[in-house]
Design a protein around this motif. Sequence first.
Motif, PDB file in Angstrom:
ATOM      1  N   VAL A 273      27.661  37.151  33.689  1.00 11.45           N
ATOM      2  CA  VAL A 273      26.929  38.551  33.234  1.00 11.45           C
ATOM      3  C   VAL A 273      27.108  38.984  31.851  1.00 11.45           C
ATOM      4  O   VAL A 273      26.577  40.144  31.854  1.00 11.45           O
ATOM      5  N   GLY A 274      27.514  37.998  31.624  1.00  6.25           N
ATOM      6  CA  GLY A 274      28.288  38.253  30.007  1.00  6.25           C
ATOM      7  C   GLY A 274      29.658  38.970  30.462  1.00  6.25           C
ATOM      8  O   GLY A 274      30.222  39.636  31.141  1.00  6.25           O
ATOM      9  N   GLY A 275      30.708  38.791  28.681  1.00  6.33           N
ATOM     10  CA  GLY A 275      31.502  39.925  28.718  1.00  6.33           C
ATOM     11  C   GLY A 275      32.497  38.393  27.419  1.00  6.33           C
ATOM     12  O   GLY A 275      32.375  37.083  27.602  1.00  6.33           O
ATOM     13  N   GLY A 276      33.555  38.757  27.576  1.00  6.67           N
ATOM     14  CA  GLY A 276      34.327  38.445  26.399  1.00  6.67           C
ATOM     15  C   GLY A 276      35.910  38.668  26.983  1.00  6.67           C
ATOM     16  O   GLY A 276      35.981  40.104  27.037  1.00  6.67           O
ATOM     17  N   GLY A 277      37.011  37.867  25.789  1.00  5.09           N
ATOM     18  CA  GLY A 277      38.054  37.916  26.115  1.00  5.09           C
ATOM     19  C   GLY A 277      39.558  37.712  26.716  1.00  5.09           C
ATOM     20  O   GLY A 277      39.155  38.002  28.187  1.00  5.09           O
ATOM     21  N   MET A 278      40.758  37.088  27.217  1.00  6.79           N
ATOM     22  CA  MET A 278      41.315  36.255  27.671  1.00  6.79           C
ATOM     23  C   MET A 278      41.463  37.117  29.196  1.00  6.79           C
ATOM     24  O   MET A 278      41.666  37.379  30.494  1.00  6.79           O
ATOM     25  N   VAL A 279      41.913  38.692  28.060  1.00 10.02           N
ATOM     26  CA  VAL A 279      42.685  39.677  29.235  1.00 10.02           C
ATOM     27  C   VAL A 279      42.095  40.373  30.123  1.00 10.02           C
ATOM     28  O   VAL A 279      42.104  40.519  30.999  1.00 10.02           O
ATOM     29  N   ARG A 280      40.543  41.025  29.594  1.00 12.91           N
ATOM     30  CA  ARG A 280      39.412  41.298  29.726  1.00 12.91           C
ATOM     31  C   ARG A 280      39.560  39.968  31.801  1.00 12.91           C
ATOM     32  O   ARG A 280      38.705  40.538  32.040  1.00 12.91           O
ATOM     33  N   HIS A 281      39.336  38.956  31.209  1.00 15.79           N
ATOM     34  CA  HIS A 281      38.926  38.231  31.510  1.00 15.79           C
ATOM     35  C   HIS A 281      39.925  37.790  33.430  1.00 15.79           C
ATOM     36  O   HIS A 281      39.295  37.946  34.442  1.00 15.79           O
ATOM     37  N   ALA A 282      41.381  37.946  32.746  1.00 12.37           N
ATOM     38  CA  ALA A 282      42.517  38.269  34.183  1.00 12.37           C
ATOM     39  C   ALA A 282      42.309  39.995  34.944  1.00 12.37           C
ATOM     40  O   ALA A 282      41.746  39.104  36.027  1.00 12.37           O
ATOM     41  N   VAL A 283      41.877  40.514  34.071  1.00  8.83           N
ATOM     42  CA  VAL A 283      41.512  41.503  34.705  1.00  8.83           C
ATOM     43  C   VAL A 283      40.109  41.869  35.309  1.00  8.83           C
ATOM     44  O   VAL A 283      40.786  41.742  37.025  1.00  8.83           O
ATOM     45  N   VAL A 284      39.317  41.420  34.816  1.00  7.01           N
ATOM     46  CA  VAL A 284      38.329  41.365  36.146  1.00  7.01           C
ATOM     47  C   VAL A 284      38.215  40.352  37.058  1.00  7.01           C
ATOM     48  O   VAL A 284      37.597  40.931  38.068  1.00  7.01           O
ATOM     49  N   GLY A 285      38.738  39.628  36.828  1.00 12.44           N
ATOM     50  CA  GLY A 285      39.499  38.415  37.895  1.00 12.44           C
ATOM     51  C   GLY A 285      39.441  38.707  39.009  1.00 12.44           C
ATOM     52  O   GLY A 285      39.476  39.013  40.019  1.00 12.44           O
ATOM     53  N   VAL A 286      40.914  39.696  38.805  1.00 11.40           N
ATOM     54  CA  VAL A 286      41.988  40.444  39.705  1.00 11.40           C
ATOM     55  C   VAL A 286      41.554  41.066  40.496  1.00 11.40           C
ATOM     56  O   VAL A 286      41.064  41.293  41.769  1.00 11.40           O
ATOM     57  N   LEU A 287      40.621  42.408  39.740  1.00 11.49           N
ATOM     58  CA  LEU A 287      39.777  43.373  40.447  1.00 11.49           C
ATOM     59  C   LEU A 287      38.647  42.979  41.334  1.00 11.49           C
ATOM     60  O   LEU A 287      38.582  43.465  42.300  1.00 11.49           O
ATOM     61  N   GLY A 288      38.189  41.613  40.758  1.00 11.05           N
ATOM     62  CA  GLY A 288      37.017  41.343  41.510  1.00 11.05           C
ATOM     63  C   GLY A 288      37.839  40.466  42.900  1.00 11.05           C
ATOM     64  O   GLY A 288      37.037  40.563  43.667  1.00 11.05           O
ATOM     65  N   MET A 289      39.105  39.979  42.894  1.00  9.96           N
ATOM     66  CA  MET A 289      39.310  39.396  43.953  1.00  9.96           C
ATOM     67  C   MET A 289      39.659  40.262  44.738  1.00  9.96           C
ATOM     68  O   MET A 289      39.490  39.656  46.567  1.00  9.96           O
ATOM     69  N   LEU A 290      40.303  41.341  44.654  1.00 10.78           N
ATOM     70  CA  LEU A 290      40.299  42.266  45.705  1.00 10.78           C
ATOM     71  C   LEU A 290      39.096  43.178  46.227  1.00 10.78           C
ATOM     72  O   LEU A 290      38.836  43.362  47.087  1.00 10.78           O
ATOM     73  N   VAL A 291      38.018  42.732  44.896  1.00  8.31           N
ATOM     74  CA  VAL A 291      36.496  43.685  45.866  1.00  8.31           C
ATOM     75  C   VAL A 291      36.059  42.394  46.456  1.00  8.31           C
ATOM     76  O   VAL A 291      35.577  43.116  47.773  1.00  8.31           O
ATOM     77  N   GLY A 292      35.938  41.499  45.940  1.00 12.66           N
ATOM     78  CA  GLY A 292      35.672  40.061  46.765  1.00 12.66           C
ATOM     79  C   GLY A 292      35.841  39.947  48.704  1.00 12.66           C
ATOM     80  O   GLY A 292      35.294  40.006  49.275  1.00 12.66           O
ATOM     81  N   GLN A 293      37.346  40.651  48.783  1.00 12.63           N
ATOM     82  CA  GLN A 293      38.152  40.766  49.869  1.00 12.63           C
ATOM     83  C   GLN A 293      37.883  41.241  50.347  1.00 12.63           C
ATOM     84  O   GLN A 293      37.808  41.547  52.053  1.00 12.63           O
ATOM     85  N   GLY A 294      37.592  42.653  49.780  1.00 15.34           N
ATOM     86  CA  GLY A 294      37.296  44.203  50.784  1.00 15.34           C
ATOM     87  C   GLY A 294      35.684  44.099  51.338  1.00 15.34           C
ATOM     88  O   GLY A 294      35.620  44.150  52.337  1.00 15.34           O
ATOM     89  N   ILE A 295      34.783  43.528  50.525  1.00 12.94           N
ATOM     90  CA  ILE A 295      33.487  42.925  50.843  1.00 12.94           C
ATOM     91  C   ILE A 295      33.574  42.459  52.010  1.00 12.94           C
ATOM     92  O   ILE A 295      33.189  42.209  53.362  1.00 12.94           O
ATOM     93  N   VAL A 296      34.438  40.983  52.139  1.00  8.01           N
ATOM     94  CA  VAL A 296      34.782  40.422  53.402  1.00  8.01           C
ATOM     95  C   VAL A 296      34.903  40.408  54.856  1.00  8.01           C
ATOM     96  O   VAL A 296      34.648  40.966  55.688  1.00  8.01           O
ATOM     97  N   ARG A 297      35.687  41.816  54.342  1.00  9.35           N
ATOM     98  CA  ARG A 297      36.502  42.953  55.061  1.00  9.35           C
ATOM     99  C   ARG A 297      36.239  43.838  55.769  1.00  9.35           C
ATOM    100  O   ARG A 297      35.659  44.260  57.360  1.00  9.35           O
ATOM    101  N   LEU A 298      34.959  44.227  55.632  1.00 11.17           N
ATOM    102  CA  LEU A 298      34.370  45.302  55.827  1.00 11.17           C
ATOM    103  C   LEU A 298      32.776  44.588  56.279  1.00 11.17           C
ATOM    104  O   LEU A 298      32.974  45.956  57.112  1.00 11.17           O
ATOM    105  N   THR A 299      32.097  44.341  55.675  1.00 11.78           N
ATOM    106  CA  THR A 299      30.989  43.369  56.195  1.00 11.78           C
ATOM    107  C   THR A 299      31.001  42.286  56.610  1.00 11.78           C
ATOM    108  O   THR A 299      30.400  41.968  57.967  1.00 11.78           O
ATOM    109  N   GLY A 300      31.991  41.429  56.980  1.00 10.74           N
ATOM    110  CA  GLY A 300      32.203  40.338  57.815  1.00 10.74           C
ATOM    111  C   GLY A 300      31.465  39.099  57.147  1.00 10.74           C
ATOM    112  O   GLY A 300      31.105  37.614  57.770  1.00 10.74           O
TER     113      GLY A 300
END
Length: 112
Positions: free
Chosen positions: A54-81
């Motif tokens: 989806v576009g974007g850049g910056g190492m710190v931004r990648h790290a923050v978005v990735g860690v938040l994405g891991m939390l959101v992804g795990q939330g999706i798995v837990r909520l929806t299966g």
Amino acid sequence: MPPRTRKSPKPDRIVRDEEIEILPPRRGLPLDLSVIVPTVAFGTVTGFAASLIVGGGGMVRHAVVGVLGMLVGQGIVRLTGWRLNTGYRLLDEAGMAVIGAVLVILLARFIA
């Protein structure tokens, strides 16, 4: 004055007041670098993969978005299966983290 004693659950043993702990022992922070470093590294890789989608850049931004994405992804798995099933656990988790990171990026763009 002699030390006070209390009855133990075992009837043959008497526990002195000095041996009783009322508060739990002090513990340090449960943060460990052996857990934090791989999490941030994995988050950076998944954030980079999401930014390729989806576009974007910056190492710190990648790290923050990735860690938040891991939390959101795990939330999706837990909520929806819903779960990716590639046969490799690390690849499954990375895929869900990338999906979560893409959702985080899109939500951030929607809010901004």
